[in-house]
Design a protein around this motif. Structure first.
Motif: not given
Ligand code: AMP
Ligand code: GLY
Length: 437
Positions: A78-82, A108-113, A153-163
């Motif tokens: 289910g979740p992204e971390s595992p 594709i999810e864990s890095s927005k870059a 403008a939209v600023v996004k952390v590259d890694g997972l951040a729980g939404g």
């Protein structure tokens, strides 16, 4: 077409509302004998044929050992971390069928870059923008100032951040503050306007099979006010992007990305979730997730009119071509999330919950996300998002009325919820068809 194979013993990894909905759906299907949920929750354990297993969902060797000891024919993550730490990779190495991508494909999810890189190579329509290394924040500020001057403008952390890693900014100063607050790599994008849609496809590395389209509400408060959350409610279908549009969307977003990931030697097996903005110029990609959405899954699964288990197993085995598309119930589903005081910050735990049985008797589905049994009986809060109340109705208005009535039965001190899930669409005309440009 060969007969689909029905898994009889399934292990679900995770313990939130999404995993409760998966366990509820899979446990009801013909041929399923037992569902194990790791770590699950007290609420999930209430489902018939469901057992919970205490273990760390991100500890790959424990997950493999447990899947083996239960002779699970399918593991659903289910979740992204595992996924991000490679639990699927270890299951594949152990020869166990797993629905959920490898760590390499889950980037594709864990890095927005990485997501921007793949989407660009695949020709997927998305917001203008760029990824920046942590050391290049000066250039990031300049691009953000340019976007801020022309619409936001939209600023996004590259890694997972729980939404919680995305800041939508009106001014260059706000964007500069958001960039300053990020320590690592980041992405800057132009701000897009429109309504959002979640289009989730079951993928086997090459093929993609669509689930019904849904819409999530990310902001905490009514009228899209307050901070971003993991999601405060959802509904399906969408008047402005009906289920009939899925094939066109899959052809434009999911299939090109599946092709690009396969070409790079990291094929994607699992739920590929495209978060789209329906702009005046057509749908644009906001992000890909490598998993089912939460709370989207809670409204999507009640609309499936056929068994999910054989399709997940076929996807895990790379043989989706052998199964038919999932029949969909044309009725509507609305889900309302009930959250604890303090969410999305530090939620308060241990508040006694009233009314879950009343909501159930009224006909609502109540999925547990953050609850625990209280000593002496009853339920207490035990997380940020606590419950999702879901109802199915003949149309969105009926479903919304019923979900609202169900949610109104439930209370605890400091409970937070939205009162406008699906209300703007239930009462208004559909917005113009979001044709692809
Ligand atoms: P993400 O995690 O990238 O989906 O971003 C979380 C939320 O931020 C999205 O669901 C949108 O509400 C918002 N968002 C992300 N990117 C954009 C964008 N380019 N324009 C406007 N809003 C955005
Ligand atoms: N509800 C949004 C997500 O699952 O990412």
């Amino acid at each position: 077409m060969s007969l689909p194979v029905m898994p009889t013993r399934i292990l679900i990894v995770g313990g939130g509302g999404r995993e409760h909905a998966l366990a509820w759906k899979l446990a009801s299907e013909p041929g399923v004998n037992e569902i194990f949920v790791l770590p699950g929750s007290d609420g999930i354990a209430e489902e018939p044929r469901v057992r919970i297993v205490a273990a760390d969902p991100s500890n790959a060797s424990d997950v493999v050992a447990i899947a083996r000891s239960f002779a699970a024919e399918l593991v659903v993550i289910g979740p992204e971390s595992p996924l991000a730490v490679g639990v699927a990779d270890d299951l594949i190495d152990a020869g166990i069928a797993v629905f959920g991508p490898t760590a390499a494909a889950a980037r594709i999810e864990s890095s927005k870059a990485f997501c921007r890189e793949i989407a660009t190579a695949a020709g997927v329509p998305m917001a203008r923008g760029r990824a920046f290394r942590a050391a290049d924040r000066h250039a990031a500020r300049e691009l953000a100032a340019e976007f801020a001057a022309s619409g936001g403008a939209v600023v996004k952390v590259d890694g997972l951040a729980g939404g919680k890693g995305v800041v939508v900014c009106d001014t260059a100063d706000e964007a500069a503050d958001a960039i300053r607050a990020i320590e690592g790599d980041l992405v800057v994008e132009e701000r897009l306007d429109g309504r959002e849609a979640s289009v989730i496809a079951l993928c086997d590395g090459r093929e993609a099979l669509a689930l019904p389209i849904s819409r999530d509400y990310k902001r905490l408060g009514d009228g899209d006010t307050g901070p971003n959350t993991g999601g405060m409610g959802a509904y399906s279908p969408l008047p402005d992007l009906p289920d009939e549009a899925t094939d066109e969307i899959l052809g434009r977003f999911h299939r090109p990305v599946l092709g690009e990931l396969a070409r790079r030697g990291t094929p994607f097996r699992g739920a590929l979730y495209a978060g789209l903005m329906l702009t005046a110029a057509g749908p644009r990609l906001l992000e890909f997730n490598a998993r089912f959405g939460d709370p989207e899954t809670q409204v999507i699964l009640p609309r499936l009119a056929g068994p999910l288990g054989p399709v997940l197993l076929a996807a895990a085995r790379g043989s989706l071509r052998a199964v038919s598309p999932l029949p969909v119930d044309p009725r509507a589903a609305v889900g309302i999330v009930l959250a604890a005081e303090g969410y999305p910050g530090d939620p308060r735990r241990g508040d006694p919950i009233e009314g879950i049985d009343d909501a159930r008797y009224a006909g609502s589905l109540v999925f547990h996300a953050g609850t625990a049994r209280r000593r002496g009986g009853g339920w207490g809060t035990n997380g940020g998002r606590v419950l999702t109340v879901v109802d199915v109705g003949g149309d969105l208005e009926d479903a919304q009325f019923a979900a609202d009535r169900g949610a109104a039965q439930i209370s605890w001190p400091g409970m937070q919820r939205r009162h406008d899930i699906a209300s703007h669409v239930a009462s208004s005309n559909p917005v113009p068809q979001a044709a692809a440009s």
